[in-house]
Design an enzyme around this catalytic site. Structure first.
Site: not given
Ligand code: UD1
Ligand code: UDP
Length: 370
Positions: A212
């Site tokens: 992601h």
């Molecule tokens: C964010 C964090 C990243 C973290 C990740 C965990 C920042 C800069 N990035 O990235 O560090 O590792 O969360 O998963 O803070 N979306 C949905 N539903 C949701 C959330 C997101 O559809 O519940 C989609 C939307 O299109 C959104 C896109 O995902 O625009 C990105 O979501 P965003 O929270 O901005 O960034 P992440 O890639 O989730």
């Molecule tokens: N995770 C989850 N379901 C998924 C993918 C990840 O429960 O389908 C959990 C995973 O066990 C970990 C956390 O989400 O604890 C990691 O989140 P993510 O990879 O979104 O973010 P990051 O750690 O890179 O910030």
């Protein structure tokens, strides 16, 4: 024992990983009778990125949830919307301290709102550094660490980073609360989760992948390379690949017209999984390929060889104990490192001790209620 009276501790959540790392801290606050309340900054909102984790972790959905944030586009607008919403809540509640955890925009907004109001700020997972200035998370880590009063470092390397940067706040080596989350839930997952049956998976007969990171999935060329790497893994190593797809990645795969590339091969796409099912899937995988920070740690704790689809990692101890390998995103390298990981022994020493949550809460309690 009666609850301590007075201003509460505010726990800032907002995304999947932050809720997971705060869950054991929330439980420890309850155990130690420390009054607290949650602010949900609303960065993640879809059921499978949000509500399912409250259910799995047994945490009540918060009163304060910033629902308008999901409409904000771009880092600046998203952070600004959270900053505005969090400030209002903090002004209303006047907590004694605000705890943020990790490196997402929600954490930056929480730390900044608290700093501007002269509230104490504690950063859980302080000092993580990839030294990769392309990452929005690296910007957030540096900014949060330099405005925090208490820096709870997950490892000695992270403590060293903070001391080198001469941060103003107090640095404490506590360990990582993710470890507590894993140990508190892995057994429950083992007992309760039916996910292997539901997805027709056999333990230790598949490779798991999650991606992601913005620089991996937001550029078509990078995402295409990773998917090609996956095709090579499934074809040449003859192994099944399970791919729970993060919503950002799902959107990009469809926007870039890449679905067919991976659909041709033995790659099983599923929606993001809840925590219990994910722990079951992860602990039963032969190898995990990921760009997630949390999953690199969890894999090393659960003794699943990890291949990191990045050129660097903040979790350097996973590399030094031999639990993790950096592959970058070139297809040939993904194949090569996955093959090595499949043939590796899982006998490394777990680099992450448990008990961070108790240390963090005991410290905060002493500082705020002595
Ligand atoms: C964010 C964090 C990243 C973290 C990740 C965990 C920042 C800069 N990035 O990235 O560090 O590792 O969360 O998963 O803070 N979306 C949905 N539903 C949701 C959330 C997101 O559809 O519940 C989609 C939307 O299109 C959104 C896109 O995902 O625009 C990105 O979501 P965003 O929270 O901005 O960034 P992440 O890639 O989730
Ligand atoms: N995770 C989850 N379901 C998924 C993918 C990840 O429960 O389908 C959990 C995973 O066990 C970990 C956390 O989400 O604890 C990691 O989140 P993510 O990879 O979104 O973010 P990051 O750690 O890179 O910030």
């Amino acid at each position: 024992m009666p609850k301590i009276k007075g201003g509460q501790i505010s726990i800032l959540i907002g995304t999947r990983p932050t809720l997971i790392k705060h869950a054991p801290i929330i439980r420890e606050l309850e155990r130690q009778n420390v009054p607290f309340f949650l602010i949900h900054a609303g960065q993640h909102y879809s059921f499978e990125m949000d509500r399912i984790f409250f259910r799995d972790l047994g945490i009540k959905y918060p009163k304060y949830v910033l629902k308008s944030v999901r409409k904000a586009k771009g880092h600046g607008a998203q952070t600004a919307e959270m900053l505005r919403g969090i400030e209002k809540i903090l002004l209303h509640e006047s907590p004694r301290a605000v705890l943020v955890g990790g490196d997402t925009n929600a954490n930056l907004a929480g730390a900044l709102a608290a700093r501007k109001l002269h509230l104490k700020v504690g950063h859980v997972e302080a000092g993580a550094r990839s030294f990769d200035w392309r990452m929005p998370e690296e910007h957030n880590r540096v900014m949060i660490d330099h405005i925090s009063d208490w820096l709870f470092a997950s490892s000695t390397e992270m403590k060293k980073n903070l001391l080198k940067e001469n941060v103003r706040g107090k640095v404490l080596l506590t360990g990582s609360s993710i470890v507590d989350a894993v140990w508190e839930h892995a057994r429950i997952a083992g007992r309760k989760s039916q996910v292997l049956n539901a997805l027709s998976l056999k333990s230790k007969q598949y490779v798991l992948i999650t991606i992601h990171r913005e620089h991996n999935v937001d550029a078509k060329a990078s995402l295409e390379r990773i998917l090609k790497g996956l095709c090579l893994v499934s074809k040449q190593l003859g192994v099944r690949v399970l791919f729970p797809v993060h919503p950002r990645t799902a959107r990009r795969i469809s926007e870039f017209g890449l679905k067919k590339l991976a659909a041709d091969h033995a790659i099983q796409w599923v929606k993001p999984q809840g925590y219990l099912d994910f722990l079951k899937i992860l602990s039963s995988a032969r190898v995990v390929l990921t760009d997630s920070g949390g999953i690199q740690q969890e894999a090393s704790i659960l003794r699943v060889p990890c291949v990191t689809l990045r050129e660097n990692t903040e979790w350097v101890e996973t590399l030094s104990v031999g639990a993790n390998r950096l592959a970058g995103i070139e297809p040939g390298m993904i194949l090569h490192q996955t093959r090595k990981a499949l043939n590796s022994q899982c006998d490394w020493k777990n680099p992450f001790p448990a008990g961070a949550s108790r240390k963090i809460v005991s410290f905060v309690k002493k500082e705020c209620y002595r």
